[in-house]
Write a protein that holds these residues in place. Sequence first.
Motif, PDB file in Angstrom:
ATOM      1  N   ASP A   1       0.828  -1.211   0.000  1.00  0.00           N
ATOM      2  CA  ASP A   1       0.000   0.000   0.000  1.00  0.00           C
ATOM      3  C   ASP A   1       0.858   1.255   0.000  1.00  0.00           C
ATOM      4  N   SER A   2       1.970   1.231   0.717  1.00  0.00           N
ATOM      5  CA  SER A   2       2.905   2.357   0.737  1.00  0.00           C
ATOM      6  C   SER A   2       4.320   1.807   0.757  1.00  0.00           C
ATOM      7  N   TRP A   3       5.265   2.653   0.295  1.00  0.00           N
ATOM      8  CA  TRP A   3       6.642   2.196   0.121  1.00  0.00           C
ATOM      9  C   TRP A   3       7.621   3.215   0.675  1.00  0.00           C
ATOM     10  N   GLU A   4       8.741   2.693   1.153  1.00  0.00           N
ATOM     11  CA  GLU A   4       9.828   3.536   1.644  1.00  0.00           C
ATOM     12  C   GLU A   4      11.114   3.172   0.908  1.00  0.00           C
ATOM     13  N   LEU A   5      11.764   4.184   0.339  1.00  0.00           N
ATOM     14  CA  LEU A   5      13.078   3.986  -0.265  1.00  0.00           C
ATOM     15  C   LEU A   5      14.099   3.925   0.862  1.00  0.00           C
ATOM     16  N   ILE A   6      14.727   2.756   1.055  1.00  0.00           N
ATOM     17  CA  ILE A   6      15.643   2.604   2.180  1.00  0.00           C
ATOM     18  C   ILE A   6      17.097   2.805   1.775  1.00  0.00           C
ATOM     19  N   THR A   7      17.364   2.930   0.482  1.00  0.00           N
ATOM     20  CA  THR A   7      18.710   3.253   0.007  1.00  0.00           C
ATOM     21  C   THR A   7      18.805   4.765  -0.150  1.00  0.00           C
ATOM     22  N   ASN A   8      19.761   5.378   0.507  1.00  0.00           N
ATOM     23  CA  ASN A   8      19.815   6.841   0.519  1.00  0.00           C
ATOM     24  C   ASN A   8      19.999   7.419  -0.875  1.00  0.00           C
ATOM     25  N   ILE A   9      20.975   6.897  -1.625  1.00  0.00           N
ATOM     26  CA  ILE A   9      21.253   7.409  -2.969  1.00  0.00           C
ATOM     27  C   ILE A   9      21.197   6.254  -3.962  1.00  0.00           C
ATOM     28  N   PRO A  10      20.098   6.110  -4.720  1.00  0.00           N
ATOM     29  CA  PRO A  10      20.071   5.092  -5.782  1.00  0.00           C
ATOM     30  C   PRO A  10      21.142   5.382  -6.825  1.00  0.00           C
ATOM     31  N   GLY A  11      21.593   4.347  -7.502  1.00  0.00           N
ATOM     32  CA  GLY A  11      22.629   4.511  -8.517  1.00  0.00           C
ATOM     33  C   GLY A  11      22.029   4.760  -9.885  1.00  0.00           C
ATOM     34  N   SER A  12      22.416   5.859 -10.514  1.00  0.00           N
ATOM     35  CA  SER A  12      21.825   6.226 -11.798  1.00  0.00           C
ATOM     36  C   SER A  12      22.789   7.117 -12.561  1.00  0.00           C
ATOM     37  N   SER A  13      22.618   7.164 -13.873  1.00  0.00           N
ATOM     38  CA  SER A  13      23.302   8.174 -14.676  1.00  0.00           C
ATOM     39  C   SER A  13      22.516   9.472 -14.555  1.00  0.00           C
ATOM     40  N   LEU A  14      23.132  10.469 -13.957  1.00  0.00           N
ATOM     41  CA  LEU A  14      22.474  11.762 -13.776  1.00  0.00           C
ATOM     42  C   LEU A  14      22.732  12.618 -15.010  1.00  0.00           C
ATOM     43  N   TYR A  15      21.646  13.077 -15.640  1.00  0.00           N
ATOM     44  CA  TYR A  15      21.752  13.832 -16.886  1.00  0.00           C
ATOM     45  C   TYR A  15      21.627  15.336 -16.688  1.00  0.00           C
ATOM     46  N   THR A  16      21.045  15.772 -15.577  1.00  0.00           N
ATOM     47  CA  THR A  16      20.708  17.185 -15.422  1.00  0.00           C
ATOM     48  C   THR A  16      20.843  17.600 -13.970  1.00  0.00           C
ATOM     49  N   ILE A  17      21.243  18.854 -13.744  1.00  0.00           N
ATOM     50  CA  ILE A  17      21.413  19.371 -12.393  1.00  0.00           C
ATOM     51  C   ILE A  17      21.070  20.849 -12.385  1.00  0.00           C
TER      52      ILE A  17
END
Length: 745
Positions: free
Chosen positions: A334-350
């Motif tokens: 029903d609800s979710w919590e992201l427990i990993t502080n920083i997921p790993g991804s290619s960041l394209y924009t900032i």
Amino acid sequence: MKKILQIVFVLVFISVSTVLNAQVKLVQQSLPLISDVSLLTNTFGYGVSGSYVLRTFDGGVSWDTVANVNGVTFRRILSIDQSNLYAGGEKGRFARSTDAGASWTVTFLPDTTHSVYSIKFTSLSQGNVLTSSTTAAMVVKTTDAGTTWATTLNHTTGDLEDMDFFDANRGVAVGGGVGKMDFYYTVDGNTWTLAPRPTIPSGVTYTRIDVRAVQFVNTNLVYAVGWGSTVGMQPSILCKSTNGGASWTYLEQLPENRVYDNLWGVYFKDENNGVAIGGASRGTILLRTSNGGVTWGPVRIPCGASLDIIYGNGDYLFVGGGDNMFMKSTNFGDSWELITNIPGSSLYTIHFPDKNTGYAAGYDGVLIKTTDRGLTWKGSYVSTGFTCTNVWGIYFLDANTGYSASTYGMVAKTTDGGVTWTKSIPDTISTSTVYYGVYFINSNLGFAVGKLANNQDMIAKTTDAGITWSKKVNLAAGSWRGVHFFDDQKGIVVGEKLKAVYTRDGGTTWTLSTFTTLPPGYTTPNLRDITFIDENTAFAAGDSLVVKTTDGGATWNYINIPELKVGLTGISYKKYANGNNGTLFSAGMKTGSTRIAGFYHSEDMGNTWVNNVAGIDLATTIGDVSSTEEQTAYVCASSSTIYSNIPIVSVEDEAGISSSYYLGQNYPNPFNPATTIKYHLAKSGTVELKVFDLLGREVHSLIMGEKPVGTHEVRFDGSQFASGVYLYRLSAGEFVQTKKLMLIK
């Protein structure tokens, strides 16, 4: 007066030296790529990452390295209990530990060509292992804890992707491919029978029919899930057996409940209530049923990764997979919590809307945010309902209100600092429709740019804060990548094939730009980003070039930057807060066999440029750059990495910490070869101060023993260590604190 002079000196030092520092890696993904997890409880279990065996005590939030098993690339792990572990890897490697992972015995399975896909043991000594490739698969059985193996199934006409056993005798193995849906079952644990393929309903067409995951619920009840695709609208495969896998039923869903993506995992807590996970062409997929699979409905999970790891314990769900991240639910989804502080991804924009607040986003909709100038970051996702796609552009008007530009032609909006997102321009089903850039002049007026289809560019405009949008299509038969406005009238859009358009009436009309003085060979490079300096002057960056306009975008001239060999993907400029001219920053990467990083800055309005890439890891790929009025630049990259030229300083006020525990920031930082760490103890006692690498492995012990109350210093000599980011952790009684240090040689 003395203290005032000291403060002024520090501020002046920071302002004049900002662009001269080596780049600091402020953050990167929290976890390595963990290919499999085996939890014994909701909080304790094991995982594998490459040759490493990992362990968690906090439900997957953090992982300790238990062992490095040289020569093995692990894919699967199974924990029978806290001490007895089995793991399998590529080329038929199989490993066993009887001491909680501290030591491992590695052997070879009969199939030394293919990788381990599944490990199932029904006791400490008896178990089965599935190995597979795209063309063949094998199930082998052991009754002596892996000392010897017997082949029970040799499948030579395709792959098998998962296997489950209810007990030592009853098992199912599933797989398939193009035109193949394979269900094998056994009732004695030794011989396997190929079950008939279930009937696919008329009107449902598949290009392939792989089955990817299977689970026994009881002696007879088995569920399996698999292939799905938005190409041709192929529904995700859901199947059920009520006789131990001997026959199967395809669970057809009503059109309004169908999803069209791969399903990689399945878990049932009882005969009727189950979930299936997968994704993620347009976001993570989670389906749930409460009537034994008769009907399934999608459940929102704020994530964009493809999930292939699932653990369930009643209503407790733990899932993971892509983006090196894990999520949990305590109420059956029903609800979710992201427990990993920083997921790993290619960041394209900032983008930094102010000196303290910054956002970076990218692949799978990963979003990371800082509110303290980049010193700490927190991860989440740009998730709107059931959609969470790649984010190519992001722009914030202030710390809370921002917009994202994404694949499938979606623009999303947040008004609470990225906590929640709504669709401003709804997504399409076309993979060719993409918004790459977004920019807002004020709270109402904004633009998004990209492509409607291949070689069909588009510019969208809103005058009511994203409620409605008007579009101009195919001005240059290309694809727009960047947009910037000086004010509500003057703006420029740049894109692929050396195209640009400019407006002087707030986007009502657009005119194609002219490019001059380009050297030979620069006929159609792509432009990726654009920034204004003043109302007439702007710079654009792209494939190994920077161009400049002094007439508001009508004409552009080539800027000669010696030894520029990287594809620049971002450019940024901000004046100082007092109105003085600031620094131009541009960043990018040359990928391939020879990787070259570019982090250029110009302090004379683009006449001369300096490339300062000290501290940038060439294994990461740069995506974009954003700067602030303090002339602090932030560069986003792959593995959710943020680099910056921000000076890392440490000035401690000992009077303020005399009655508490405290771990100071090492100084200098970055350092080579030595640095000093200061800490304060509120009372005497046993103290440990240790240094770890980013995988959590201890590399050096600085202090271990009794220390008196008060402030202490210790010197860390990094002469024997490689350049990089390390963690140092102080433990004193119940006080535990960890900080980062950076060694640059």
